[in-house]
Design an enzyme around this catalytic site. Structure first.
Site, PDB file in Angstrom:
ATOM      1  N   VAL A  16      26.456   3.304 -18.985  1.00  0.00           N
ATOM      2  CA  VAL A  16      26.537   4.714 -19.548  1.00  0.00           C
ATOM      3  C   VAL A  16      27.708   4.992 -20.053  1.00  0.00           C
ATOM      4  CG1 VAL A  16      25.869   7.189 -18.898  1.00  0.00           C
ATOM      5  CG2 VAL A  16      24.627   5.081 -17.903  1.00  0.00           C
ATOM      6  N   GLY A 136      17.435  10.272 -17.614  1.00  0.00           N
ATOM      7  CA  GLY A 136      17.983   9.877 -18.748  1.00  0.00           C
ATOM      8  C   GLY A 136      18.217  10.894 -19.888  1.00  0.00           C
ATOM      9  N   LYS A 207      15.693  11.579  -8.010  1.00  0.00           N
ATOM     10  CA  LYS A 207      15.341  12.561  -9.265  1.00  0.00           C
ATOM     11  C   LYS A 207      14.295  13.753  -8.738  1.00  0.00           C
ATOM     12  CE  LYS A 207      16.023   8.671 -12.129  1.00  0.00           C
ATOM     13  NZ  LYS A 207      15.253   7.532 -12.907  1.00  0.00           N
TER      14      LYS A 207
HETATM   15  P1  NAP Z   1      27.631   0.185 -14.280  1.00  0.00           P
HETATM   16  O1  NAP Z   1      26.847  -0.265 -15.563  1.00  0.00           O
HETATM   17  O2  NAP Z   1      27.400  -0.669 -12.776  1.00  0.00           O
HETATM   18  O3  NAP Z   1      28.862   0.685 -14.602  1.00  0.00           O
HETATM   19  C1  NAP Z   1      29.605   1.242 -13.559  1.00  0.00           C
HETATM   20  C2  NAP Z   1      30.982   1.432 -13.920  1.00  0.00           C
HETATM   21  O4  NAP Z   1      31.925   2.057 -12.983  1.00  0.00           O
HETATM   22  C3  NAP Z   1      31.838   0.145 -14.263  1.00  0.00           C
HETATM   23  O5  NAP Z   1      32.722   0.305 -15.327  1.00  0.00           O
HETATM   24  C4  NAP Z   1      32.590   0.031 -12.982  1.00  0.00           C
HETATM   25  O6  NAP Z   1      33.871  -0.849 -12.991  1.00  0.00           O
HETATM   26  C5  NAP Z   1      33.116   1.258 -12.591  1.00  0.00           C
HETATM   27  N1  NAP Z   1      33.179   1.510 -11.130  1.00  0.00           N
HETATM   28  C6  NAP Z   1      32.208   1.536 -10.334  1.00  0.00           C
HETATM   29  N2  NAP Z   1      32.999   1.585  -9.136  1.00  0.00           N
HETATM   30  C7  NAP Z   1      34.289   1.811  -9.300  1.00  0.00           C
HETATM   31  C8  NAP Z   1      35.587   2.200  -8.407  1.00  0.00           C
HETATM   32  N3  NAP Z   1      35.316   2.135  -7.206  1.00  0.00           N
HETATM   33  N4  NAP Z   1      36.626   2.257  -9.068  1.00  0.00           N
HETATM   34  C9  NAP Z   1      36.755   2.207 -10.387  1.00  0.00           C
HETATM   35  N5  NAP Z   1      35.666   1.863 -11.402  1.00  0.00           N
HETATM   36  C10 NAP Z   1      34.505   1.802 -10.609  1.00  0.00           C
HETATM   37  O7  NAP Z   1      26.608   1.557 -14.003  1.00  0.00           O
HETATM   38  P2  NAP Z   1      25.758   2.279 -15.096  1.00  0.00           P
HETATM   39  O8  NAP Z   1      24.378   1.661 -15.225  1.00  0.00           O
HETATM   40  O9  NAP Z   1      26.562   2.838 -16.484  1.00  0.00           O
HETATM   41  O10 NAP Z   1      25.464   3.663 -14.269  1.00  0.00           O
HETATM   42  C11 NAP Z   1      26.379   4.746 -13.956  1.00  0.00           C
HETATM   43  C12 NAP Z   1      25.655   5.550 -13.480  1.00  0.00           C
HETATM   44  O11 NAP Z   1      24.909   6.505 -14.371  1.00  0.00           O
HETATM   45  C13 NAP Z   1      24.901   5.872 -12.112  1.00  0.00           C
HETATM   46  O12 NAP Z   1      25.003   6.827 -11.193  1.00  0.00           O
HETATM   47  C14 NAP Z   1      23.719   5.425 -12.507  1.00  0.00           C
HETATM   48  O13 NAP Z   1      22.632   5.870 -11.436  1.00  0.00           O
HETATM   49  C15 NAP Z   1      23.491   6.538 -13.574  1.00  0.00           C
HETATM   50  N6  NAP Z   1      22.133   6.467 -14.661  1.00  0.00           N
HETATM   51  C16 NAP Z   1      22.406   4.848 -15.133  1.00  0.00           C
HETATM   52  C17 NAP Z   1      21.378   4.871 -16.057  1.00  0.00           C
HETATM   53  C18 NAP Z   1      21.121   3.705 -17.110  1.00  0.00           C
HETATM   54  O14 NAP Z   1      20.315   3.573 -17.553  1.00  0.00           O
HETATM   55  N7  NAP Z   1      22.189   2.677 -16.680  1.00  0.00           N
HETATM   56  C19 NAP Z   1      20.753   6.073 -16.397  1.00  0.00           C
HETATM   57  C20 NAP Z   1      20.459   7.185 -15.915  1.00  0.00           C
HETATM   58  C21 NAP Z   1      21.542   7.396 -15.066  1.00  0.00           C
HETATM   59  P3  NAP Z   1      33.877  -2.448 -13.219  1.00  0.00           P
HETATM   60  O15 NAP Z   1      32.823  -2.942 -14.165  1.00  0.00           O
HETATM   61  O16 NAP Z   1      35.130  -2.888 -13.575  1.00  0.00           O
HETATM   62  O17 NAP Z   1      33.625  -2.781 -11.687  1.00  0.00           O
HETATM   63  N1  HSE Z   2      16.638   2.017 -12.792  1.00  0.00           N
HETATM   64  C1  HSE Z   2      16.235   3.562 -13.575  1.00  0.00           C
HETATM   65  C2  HSE Z   2      14.742   3.268 -14.235  1.00  0.00           C
HETATM   66  C3  HSE Z   2      17.163   4.034 -14.450  1.00  0.00           C
HETATM   67  O1  HSE Z   2      14.368   2.158 -14.048  1.00  0.00           O
HETATM   68  O2  HSE Z   2      14.272   4.086 -14.588  1.00  0.00           O
HETATM   69  C4  HSE Z   2      18.214   4.618 -14.037  1.00  0.00           C
HETATM   70  O3  HSE Z   2      17.833   5.845 -13.430  1.00  0.00           O
END
Ligand code: NAP
Ligand code: HSE
Length: 422
Positions: A16, A136, A207
């Site tokens: 994200v 999302g 959610k």
């Molecule tokens: P992700 O790909 O795992 O990215 C997490 C990021 O945060 C990485 O850059 C990580 O750094 C950093 N990070 C994690 N813990 C940290 C810490 N303690 N200190 C410093 N940096 C830290 O996660 P994502 O999929 O983008 O999701 C992020 C958020 O959005 C979550 O809350 C998720 O539920 C929400 N979300 C995601 C989606 C989706 O489609 N992915 C959709 C809706 C909502 P490193 O890589 O260096 O560890």
């Molecule tokens: N893991 C979730 C999904 C996306 O499959 O819809 C983040 O909310």
């Protein structure tokens, strides 16, 4: 006159965060024209500086010290996209307490600790916005809190998890079993390496907690949402459901009743003609009015985050931060699943001899469970399969009947119990 520059800090640069960075960078001129201000991402927190360096134009923007964001007085907006409960919750609280507005996509924190963060935002007169935490790319919280604020909402149902909807679609369309469809979802990058939160309904449950709070103006926390996943659904359940004119979906239900709020996520049979039955693959959909779209992914989720950043910027420029904060002014109870009334789909293997169907019907009847449909299928051995759909029944009465059936020797196995929408 030069446009004002609003400085933001971002916590996280994963899926994200990278999307937010790309949108803010690639649309700089349009945004400046729309907002009358420039949004500058001054610092981005990551754990691994080396890994993140290739994702940004200028690696000096990266830091692994949260203080460089949380304690920088120039930074007015903090975008939290790191995920997980801690340290994300503490960082957001610190940012709000330091007088910064906060935008997050973090459903885990909002569903459990949202109240504390909204209170902190109110105390410091800042914004705490979390549109991306639910479905999302589908705008749903803002419509509920603003456009639909004059409506009395009695039910919001939807498909809130793309991974499980993709799996159920593959099981329905291609007759795959659960494990095979899950493997495919992982191979295609829909499901995470540890898919538990998706498969067990926890992601959707968070959610539903956030949505129910916004829809009914009463705080619902994730811990009070009933969740049940899809791991026990079989291709055969789906086939029989289709013979009965239904699809099986993992639905989230938030419903306002006289006895309190129902907030639950579980598989459900839903009439094939219902709009949610036709939502395929990894799409999400929410129905009060029908909202449909991508519930996850880099750019759809980033679009929701950036929309919230826009709101924060506009509020800063107009000097009116914190216009729409917590809207939970009621304190309604959340109902237990055992008190809820549902129709049920039951599939069981029984001895193939006369009187069995009558015995099953008698157990249901004695427990106030009225039957709506029955289908009996003979199998190759001496066993037959009976599929029953009940009328609406209070869950505790239904489960009493099931416990009695499970103890009867002529019932060999109760293979499936799935609630039916309606
Ligand atoms: P992700 O790909 O795992 O990215 C997490 C990021 O945060 C990485 O850059 C990580 O750094 C950093 N990070 C994690 N813990 C940290 C810490 N303690 N200190 C410093 N940096 C830290 O996660 P994502 O999929 O983008 O999701 C992020 C958020 O959005 C979550 O809350 C998720 O539920 C929400 N979300 C995601 C989606 C989706 O489609 N992915 C959709 C809706 C909502 P490193 O890589 O260096 O560890
Ligand atoms: N893991 C979730 C999904 C996306 O499959 O819809 C983040 O909310």
């Amino acid at each position: 006159m030069e446009n004002k520059v609003i400085k933001a800090g971002m916590l996280g640069l994963g899926t994200v965060g990278t999307g937010v960075y790309k949108v803010l960078k690639s649309q700089e001129p349009e945004m400046e024209a729309k907002l009358g201000a420039k949004v500058e991402l001054k610092k981005i927190l990551v754990r691994n500086l080396e890994k993140a360096a290739g994702k940004v134009d200028d690696p000096s923007v990266l830091t692994n010290d949260p203080k460089e964001i949380l304690e920088d007085p120039e930074i007015e907006i903090v975008i939290e996209v790191m995920g997980g409960m801690q340290p994300a919750f503490s960082y957001m609280l610190a940012a709000l307490n330091a007088g910064k507005s906060v935008v997050t996509a973090n459903k885990d924190v909002v569903a459990s600790e949202g109240k504390k963060l909204l209170e902190a935002a109110r105390a410091s007169g800042r914004d705490f916005l979390y549109e991306a935490s639910v479905a999302g790319g589908i705008p749903i919280l803002r419509p509920l809190k603003q456009c639909l604020a004059g409506n009395h909402i009695s039910e919001v149902i939807g498909i809130f998890n793309g991974t499980t909807n993709f799996i159920l679609t593959k099981m329905t369309k291609e007759g795959m079993e659960f494990e095979e469809a899950l493997q495919l979802a992982q191979d295609l990058g829909y499901a995470e390496a540890d898919p538990t939160a998706d498969i067990e309904g926890l992601d959707a449950g968070r959610k539903v907690a956030i949505l129910a709070s916004a829809a009914f103006n009463s705080r619902v926390v994730f811990e009070n949402v009933y969740t049940e996943g899809i791991a026990r659904i079989t291709a055969k359940d789906i086939q029989y459901a289709r013979e009965m004119g239904c699809e099986i979906k993992l639905l989230g239900v938030a419903r306002l009743t006289e006895e309190g709020i129902e907030a639950r996520v579980h598989p459900m049979l839903i009439d094939s003609d219902h709009p949610l039955a036709s939502v395929q693959d990894s799409y999400n959909a929410v129905q009060d009015a029908m909202f449909y779209g991508r519930g996850a992914g880099e750019l759809p989720t980033a679009s929701a985050v950036v929309g919230d950043v826009f709101d924060c910027v506009r509020n800063i420029l107009a000097g009116c931060c914190g216009r729409i904060g917590c809207t939970c002014y009621k304190d309604l109870p959340v109902r237990k699943i055992s008190d809820i009334r549902s129709k049920y789909f039951v599939r069981m293997e029984v001895e193939d001899r006369s009187g069995v169907l009558a015995s099953v019907a008698a157990v249901f009847g004695n427990n106030d469970v009225s039957i709506s449909q029955v289908v009996q299928k003979r199998k190759k051995s001496e066993l037959a399969e009976i599929v029953v759909i009940t009328e609406k029944v209070q869950e505790r009465h239904f489960m009493d009947a099931i416990r009695i059936l499970e103890g009867m020797s002529l019932i060999r196995n109760i293979s499936s119990l799935i609630r039916v929408y309606g």
